[in-house]
Structure formats: structure tokens, C-alpha cells
Design an enzyme around this catalytic site. Structure first.
Site, PDB file in Angstrom:
ATOM      1  N   LYS A   1      -9.451  38.223  13.372  1.00 41.18           N
ATOM      2  CA  LYS A   1     -10.362  38.389  14.819  1.00 41.18           C
ATOM      3  C   LYS A   1      -9.574  39.901  15.331  1.00 41.18           C
ATOM      4  O   LYS A   1     -10.714  41.307  14.577  1.00 41.18           O
ATOM      5  CB  LYS A   1     -10.682  37.707  15.858  1.00 41.18           C
ATOM      6  CG  LYS A   1     -11.314  38.661  16.897  1.00 41.18           C
ATOM      7  CD  LYS A   1     -11.038  38.022  17.895  1.00 41.18           C
ATOM      8  CE  LYS A   1     -11.033  37.807  19.321  1.00 41.18           C
ATOM      9  NZ  LYS A   1     -10.522  38.647  20.280  1.00 41.18           N
ATOM     10  N   ASN A   2      -9.095  40.411  15.585  1.00 38.12           N
ATOM     11  CA  ASN A   2      -7.972  41.535  16.444  1.00 38.12           C
ATOM     12  C   ASN A   2      -8.175  42.639  15.351  1.00 38.12           C
ATOM     13  O   ASN A   2      -7.818  43.513  15.781  1.00 38.12           O
ATOM     14  CB  ASN A   2      -6.965  40.384  17.407  1.00 38.12           C
ATOM     15  CG  ASN A   2      -7.113  40.561  18.042  1.00 38.12           C
ATOM     16  OD1 ASN A   2      -7.933  40.063  18.374  1.00 38.12           O
ATOM     17  ND2 ASN A   2      -6.369  39.513  18.636  1.00 38.12           N
TER      18      ASN A   2
ATOM     19  N   CYS B   1     -11.677  38.733  27.794  1.00 38.68           N
ATOM     20  CA  CYS B   1     -11.765  36.854  28.211  1.00 38.68           C
ATOM     21  C   CYS B   1     -10.725  37.831  29.625  1.00 38.68           C
ATOM     22  O   CYS B   1     -10.333  38.522  29.592  1.00 38.68           O
ATOM     23  CB  CYS B   1     -10.006  36.314  27.176  1.00 38.68           C
ATOM     24  SG  CYS B   1     -11.458  36.064  26.205  1.00 38.68           S
TER      25      CYS B   1
ATOM     26  N   ARG C   1      -6.132  43.558  33.202  1.00 35.88           N
ATOM     27  CA  ARG C   1      -6.663  43.548  32.026  1.00 35.88           C
ATOM     28  C   ARG C   1      -6.070  45.809  32.874  1.00 35.88           C
ATOM     29  O   ARG C   1      -7.777  45.885  31.477  1.00 35.88           O
ATOM     30  CB  ARG C   1      -7.400  43.767  30.539  1.00 35.88           C
ATOM     31  CG  ARG C   1      -6.806  42.238  30.648  1.00 35.88           C
ATOM     32  CD  ARG C   1      -7.695  40.994  29.410  1.00 35.88           C
ATOM     33  NE  ARG C   1      -7.669  41.881  28.221  1.00 35.88           N
ATOM     34  CZ  ARG C   1      -8.406  40.904  27.327  1.00 35.88           C
ATOM     35  NH1 ARG C   1      -8.512  40.301  26.821  1.00 35.88           N
ATOM     36  NH2 ARG C   1      -7.118  41.395  26.755  1.00 35.88           N
TER      37      ARG C   1
ATOM     38  N   ASP D   1      -1.779  34.097  23.306  1.00 36.52           N
ATOM     39  CA  ASP D   1      -2.367  34.085  22.578  1.00 36.52           C
ATOM     40  C   ASP D   1      -2.020  32.374  22.068  1.00 36.52           C
ATOM     41  O   ASP D   1      -3.124  31.603  21.598  1.00 36.52           O
ATOM     42  CB  ASP D   1      -3.611  35.152  21.708  1.00 36.52           C
ATOM     43  CG  ASP D   1      -4.369  35.949  22.194  1.00 36.52           C
ATOM     44  OD1 ASP D   1      -4.141  35.991  23.382  1.00 36.52           O
ATOM     45  OD2 ASP D   1      -4.669  37.029  20.953  1.00 36.52           O
TER      46      ASP D   1
ATOM     47  N   ARG E   1     -16.823  32.887  19.743  1.00 39.38           N
ATOM     48  CA  ARG E   1     -16.178  34.261  20.001  1.00 39.38           C
ATOM     49  C   ARG E   1     -15.378  34.627  18.891  1.00 39.38           C
ATOM     50  O   ARG E   1     -15.755  35.963  17.891  1.00 39.38           O
ATOM     51  CB  ARG E   1     -15.866  35.386  21.482  1.00 39.38           C
ATOM     52  CG  ARG E   1     -16.944  35.707  22.616  1.00 39.38           C
ATOM     53  CD  ARG E   1     -16.233  36.353  23.654  1.00 39.38           C
ATOM     54  NE  ARG E   1     -15.478  37.313  23.341  1.00 39.38           N
ATOM     55  CZ  ARG E   1     -13.700  36.998  23.372  1.00 39.38           C
ATOM     56  NH1 ARG E   1     -14.344  37.053  24.542  1.00 39.38           N
ATOM     57  NH2 ARG E   1     -13.179  38.397  23.050  1.00 39.38           N
TER      58      ARG E   1
HETATM   59  C1  UD1 Z   1      -4.898  42.419  22.613  1.00 38.89           C
HETATM   60  C2  UD1 Z   1      -5.468  41.284  21.947  1.00 38.89           C
HETATM   61  C3  UD1 Z   1      -5.454  39.983  22.595  1.00 38.89           C
HETATM   62  C4  UD1 Z   1      -3.547  39.387  22.901  1.00 38.89           C
HETATM   63  C5  UD1 Z   1      -3.233  40.850  23.191  1.00 38.89           C
HETATM   64  C6  UD1 Z   1      -2.118  40.891  23.495  1.00 38.89           C
HETATM   65  C7  UD1 Z   1      -7.628  42.684  20.725  1.00 38.89           C
HETATM   66  C8  UD1 Z   1      -8.954  42.478  20.699  1.00 38.89           C
HETATM   67  N1  UD1 Z   1      -6.883  41.634  21.763  1.00 38.89           N
HETATM   68  O1  UD1 Z   1      -5.337  42.760  23.433  1.00 38.89           O
HETATM   69  O2  UD1 Z   1      -6.153  38.439  21.639  1.00 38.89           O
HETATM   70  O3  UD1 Z   1      -3.837  38.993  23.686  1.00 38.89           O
HETATM   71  O4  UD1 Z   1      -3.524  42.170  22.776  1.00 38.89           O
HETATM   72  O5  UD1 Z   1      -1.616  40.463  22.297  1.00 38.89           O
HETATM   73  O6  UD1 Z   1      -6.379  42.837  20.431  1.00 38.89           O
HETATM   74  N2  UD1 Z   1      -1.410  46.766  29.804  1.00 38.89           N
HETATM   75  C9  UD1 Z   1      -1.324  48.016  30.369  1.00 38.89           C
HETATM   76  N3  UD1 Z   1      -1.923  48.407  30.341  1.00 38.89           N
HETATM   77  C10 UD1 Z   1      -2.857  49.578  29.661  1.00 38.89           C
HETATM   78  C11 UD1 Z   1      -3.170  48.018  28.180  1.00 38.89           C
HETATM   79  C12 UD1 Z   1      -2.427  47.092  28.445  1.00 38.89           C
HETATM   80  O7  UD1 Z   1      -0.937  48.199  31.490  1.00 38.89           O
HETATM   81  O8  UD1 Z   1      -3.268  50.985  29.123  1.00 38.89           O
HETATM   82  C13 UD1 Z   1      -1.008  45.857  29.847  1.00 38.89           C
HETATM   83  C14 UD1 Z   1      -2.071  44.868  29.662  1.00 38.89           C
HETATM   84  O9  UD1 Z   1      -1.895  43.871  31.245  1.00 38.89           O
HETATM   85  C15 UD1 Z   1      -0.351  43.754  29.474  1.00 38.89           C
HETATM   86  C16 UD1 Z   1      -0.485  43.959  28.313  1.00 38.89           C
HETATM   87  O10 UD1 Z   1      -0.264  45.269  28.358  1.00 38.89           O
HETATM   88  O11 UD1 Z   1       0.222  42.979  30.357  1.00 38.89           O
HETATM   89  C17 UD1 Z   1      -0.484  43.344  26.951  1.00 38.89           C
HETATM   90  O12 UD1 Z   1      -2.054  44.103  27.080  1.00 38.89           O
HETATM   91  P1  UD1 Z   1      -2.558  44.892  25.399  1.00 38.89           P
HETATM   92  O13 UD1 Z   1      -1.716  43.849  24.167  1.00 38.89           O
HETATM   93  O14 UD1 Z   1      -3.205  45.754  25.536  1.00 38.89           O
HETATM   94  O15 UD1 Z   1      -4.071  43.380  24.873  1.00 38.89           O
HETATM   95  P2  UD1 Z   1      -5.571  44.126  24.482  1.00 38.89           P
HETATM   96  O16 UD1 Z   1      -5.359  44.975  23.477  1.00 38.89           O
HETATM   97  O17 UD1 Z   1      -5.964  44.045  25.422  1.00 38.89           O
END
Ligand code: UD1
Length: 417
Positions: free
Chosen positions: A22-23, A117, A122, A305, A397
Site C-alpha cells: 500500500k505505502n 488514520c 501528523r 504500523d 483502506r
Molecule cells: C508513513 C506511512 C505510515 C507509517 C509512517 C511511519 C504512508 C502512506 N504512511 O506515514 O503507514 O506509520 O510512515 O512509518 O506511507 N512528522 C513531522 N513533520 C512532517 C512529517 C512527519 O513532524 O512533516 C513526524 C510525524 O508526526 C511522525 C514522524 O514524523 O511522528 C514520522 O512520520 P512520517 O514518516 O512522515 O509518516 P507518514 O509519511 O505520515
């Protein structure tokens, strides 16, 4: 609203085939917008997040054809809009990849703040920091993120937090930017490598994906490509835990075992047998599961996850286990529901202490997010009596044919409503 009814007590047995990741898929489909040439994406999972993305592409004026149930033909030469619709975007978190892709293609993207989610806060500040560093102007107005650049310029971007989304999004914007972009402190997830492989197959120049420094040399245009999405390591991990928790005996086929090492290691530490061969894992559960401590981290650490799923399994270990959630601070929303099923769990800040072994009992529970929903299915499989899971759309999803796959392994699970 549909609900899943799960009756516990059957050890799982047999073989399950894993779908595409998915990701990776939710980034690869937007990446196809970066080229005017047609592309073909194989091994896509049949899940709601992909259906929503395909609808978004159609809305944007892109030609999309399902050639087989898992192969999508995309011709983005007719892409005519750079504003995505709220009703579709709110369905999935990964709609933020439309920003990087549309920005790379048009120098302009208007995308509503994404859904997905609820794992606590986030933010997407690191994505925005990257776009701004490349010369874009970013405004958020009435829930719409407006990103505009006269000319995207390659530059050096240091991520303050290791973020999968920011790494991929900046990579998408940088592929057709002018000059060289360097992403430092990049995330290293296999899905990032898969997206980079797809972009490179189209003619991009990306080096270092899978390490913490990614270098992208911008190119003027991209061409055509055919790409096969990697297997979903989180779906595979889900079936590994389901096999272990039910004291079952399951072969999990079509996986890349290297991507599953953190899960394999923890299952073995708990006393489960995990055999690894080529593209298959074989998991045999034990009635004598040992407690372990788990800390979630970005790849190659233990995936956040898998945290809720591992927690269900740890209720079956004799003794106390500790889970530390280092990635998302709000990701313990499943705990209260598991406690209602009889689990003994104490949460203090980012730490959960699980006391086992507990006989879980079936109860009505609400799928608080995608992975928590899957965790409740596994809890239901080992509980006494019936568990009824509501808000199951979260589960659909991200999991392809979850009822069919589990039923084939001997589970008693059906959707009602
Ligand atoms: C992706 C995955 C999700 C997984 C997560 C962590 C997808 C679609 N989703 O989510 O399934 O749980 O990686 O492996 O691929 N953060 C910030 N600022 C930002 C971006 C992130 O502070 O601009 C923080 C987030 O709040 C979190 C951490 O960084 O604490 C990691 O988040 P991130 O790796 O970005 O997760 P997603 O890409 O949303």
C-alpha cells in the site's frame, strides 16, 4: 455500516499470498503524474486507498484503465487540473503525494489538507520546508494547501525528523526541478526505494534511496515505464502475527524476507519458529510465548504500523512486555478497546506495559485506525466467543480481501451489513 464478526478459537493453517505494498503504491500512482508518457503499474493491491487515488486521477483528467485486477495503465498526458477535490483527498493520508507530483509537473498544486488514520498529531511541516527550500511559496487557506513555484530549484534539504512522507514528496518535486537536490536525514523504508526505482525507470536520476542521503539530479522530462510494486511488508507482518497468536502454522508467500527482519527477530525471541526461504516465510506459533520488549523506530527498526498487532500477541506471552512507541506519540488509541476484551495494559506516555498471559473475551470494538482494526481482528481470532468490529472501512483502506484470506486459513470471520 458494515461490521466484522470474528469468532475465536481456531489456529490458522495453510498458505496466504501477500499483495502489493500500500505505502509504495499510494506514492507510485501520483508519481505517474510526473510524465506525459503512458506507464503501467503492476501488482497493485485491491484496497480502498488505491480506488480513491484512481478516482482522484480521473477527476484531474488523467486516463486510467485497469488492464487486469492488479495492473493499472495511466496516461497523464491529458492531466488538466492541479487542484484535488476535498471529498476524495480526505479519504487517505497519502493524498499529500499529489502536492509533490503536481508541483513537479506544473509548478503548482492546490491540495486539501489530507485525511487518513488518526495517530495523534501528523504535521507536514517537513514536506513544506522542502518545497519552500526549492523555491515554492506555500499558503494554507480554508483547509487548502496552495503550493506555487515559478521555477523549482534543486537544493540541500535536511529533514528535522525522519519522515517517509516528506522524503518521498520532496523526491517527487525534485525529479523535474532544475539542478541537484540532496535530502539529508532521509527515511530509508523499502517503499521509498520502490518509488525511486519507478521514477528512475521513467528516466529520473535518483541515487541513494534506501540510505539517509538521497541525491536527485533534475531532468527536463520523463518517459514511459512498467513497474511491479514490492510486496506489502505490513500485510505480511499482520499474517505472521495472526499465525503466531493463534498458535497456527502458516506459510506467507510472495514476500521479501529482508523487509520483515524486525518482525521475524521479535517472533523468534518470543519462541515462535520462523523459517525463511526465498520469497516465503513459514511461521509456527507456540503455547509457551515469552514476553519481549519492543521499540518502534523508522526502518530498519520495528515498524510503528505493527505496534498494535504486536501488542495483541504480547497479551499471550507469560509475563510483562514493554512497548515503546517512538514514531507517533498518539498511537495507543487501541489500548482501551483491547482492555475491554480483557487485556491487561498500562500506558505511561510513550510506553505500554502488557501483562500476560490473558484469556481475551470477545466484545464489540471500534477500529480506531487501519492497523488497530487489523489488531482487533487478531484479538478476535484468539478470544473466547464473538468479537464485533465496527468502522471496518479503516481496515479495507489497507488490507486486500482480508476476510477471504483469513477464511482460507481457517478463521471464522464474516462481514455483516
Ligand atoms: C508513513 C506511512 C505510515 C507509517 C509512517 C511511519 C504512508 C502512506 N504512511 O506515514 O503507514 O506509520 O510512515 O512509518 O506511507 N512528522 C513531522 N513533520 C512532517 C512529517 C512527519 O513532524 O512533516 C513526524 C510525524 O508526526 C511522525 C514522524 O514524523 O511522528 C514520522 O512520520 P512520517 O514518516 O512522515 O509518516 P507518514 O509519511 O505520515
Amino acid at each position: 455500516m458494515p461490521r466484522l464478526h470474528v469468532t475465536g478459537g481456531n489456529p490458522l493453517g495453510g498458505t496466504v499470498k501477500i499483495s502489493g505494498a500500500k505505502n509504495a503504491a499510494v506514492a507510485i500512482i501520483p508519481a505517474a503524474l510526473l510524465t506525459e508518457a503512458p506507464v503501467r503499474i503492476e501488482n497493485l493491491p485491491d484496497i480502498q486507498d488505491i480506488q480513491a487515488l484512481v478516482e482522484i486521477l480521473q477527476y484531474l483528467g488523467v486516463k486510467v484503465v485497469w488492464e487486469t485486477p492488479t495492473t493499472l495503465f495511466i496516461d497523464a498526458s491529458t492531466l488538466s487540473k492541479w487542484q484535488a477535490p476535498y471529498e476524495l483527498v480526505k479519504k487517505l493520508r497519502a493524498s499529500y503525494y499529489l502536492i509533490g507530483a503536481l508541483l513537479g509537473r506544473f509548478g503548482r498544486a492546490y491540495v486539501p489538507v489530507p485525511g487518513g488514520c488518526d495517530l495523534g498529531p501528523r504535521p507536514i511541516d517537513q514536506h513544506i520546508k522542502g518545497f519552500v527550500a526549492m523555491g515554492a511559496n506555500v499558503e494554507v487557506e480554508h483547509g487548502l494547501i496552495k503550493v506555487v513555484a515559478n521555477k523549482l530549484m534543486g537544493t540541500e534539504i535536511y529533514l528535522d525528523v525522519v519522515s517517509v512522507g516528506a522524503t518521498i514528496n520532496i523526491m517527487l518535486a525534485a525529479v523535474r526541478a532544475s539542478g541537484k537536490t540532496i535530502i539529508e536525514n532521509a527515511a530509508k523504508e523499502p517503499e521509498i526505494v520502490d518509488v525511486a526505482n519507478f521514477l528512475n525507470a521513467m528516466g529520473a536520476k535518483i541515487r541513494g534511496a534506501g540510505t539517509d542521503v538521497i541525491k536527485i539530479t533534475g531532468v527536463q522530462e520523463l518517459g514511459s515505464a512498467t513497474h511491479c510494486v514490492i510486496p506489502d511488508r505490513i500485510e505480511a507482518g499482520t499474517y505472521m502475527i495472526a499465525a503466531a497468536a493463534t498458535m497456527g502454522n502458516v506459510a506467507i508467500q510472495g514476500v521479501i524476507p529482508k523487509h520483515l527482519e524486525p518482525i521475524t527477530a521479535k517472533l523468534r525471541e518470543m519462541g515462535m519458529a520462523v523459517d525463511v526461504a526465498d520469497d516465503q516465510l513459514h511461521v509456527v506459533g507456540t503455547s509457551n510465548a515469552q514476553p519481549v520488549d519492543i521499540k518502534t523506530f523508522p526502518y530498519p527498526g520495528f515498524p510503528t504500523d505493527m505496534q498494535s498487532l504486536a501488542m495483541v500477541l504480547l497479551t499471550q506471552a507469560t509475563g510483562s512486555s514493554v512497548i515503546t512507541e517512538n514514531v507517533f506519540e498518539g498511537r495507543f488509541k487501541h489500548v482501551d478497546e483491547l482492555k475491554r476484551m480483557g487485556a491487561r495494559i498500562k500506558v505511561e506516555g510513550r510506553t505500554a506495559i502488557i501483562d500476560g498471559r490473558t484469556r481475551l473475551s470477545g466484545a464489540p470494538v471500534k477500529a480506531t485506525d487501519l492497523r488497530a482494526g487489523a489488531a482487533f481482528i487478531i484479538a478476535g481470532l484468539i478470544a473466547e466467543g464473538e468479537t464485533v468490529i465496527s468502522e471496518v472501512d479503516h481496515i479495507y483502506r489497507g488490507y486486500e480481501n482480508v476476510c477471504e484470506k483469513l477464511t482460507a486459513l481457517g478463521a471464522v470471520i464474516k462481514q455483516i451489513g
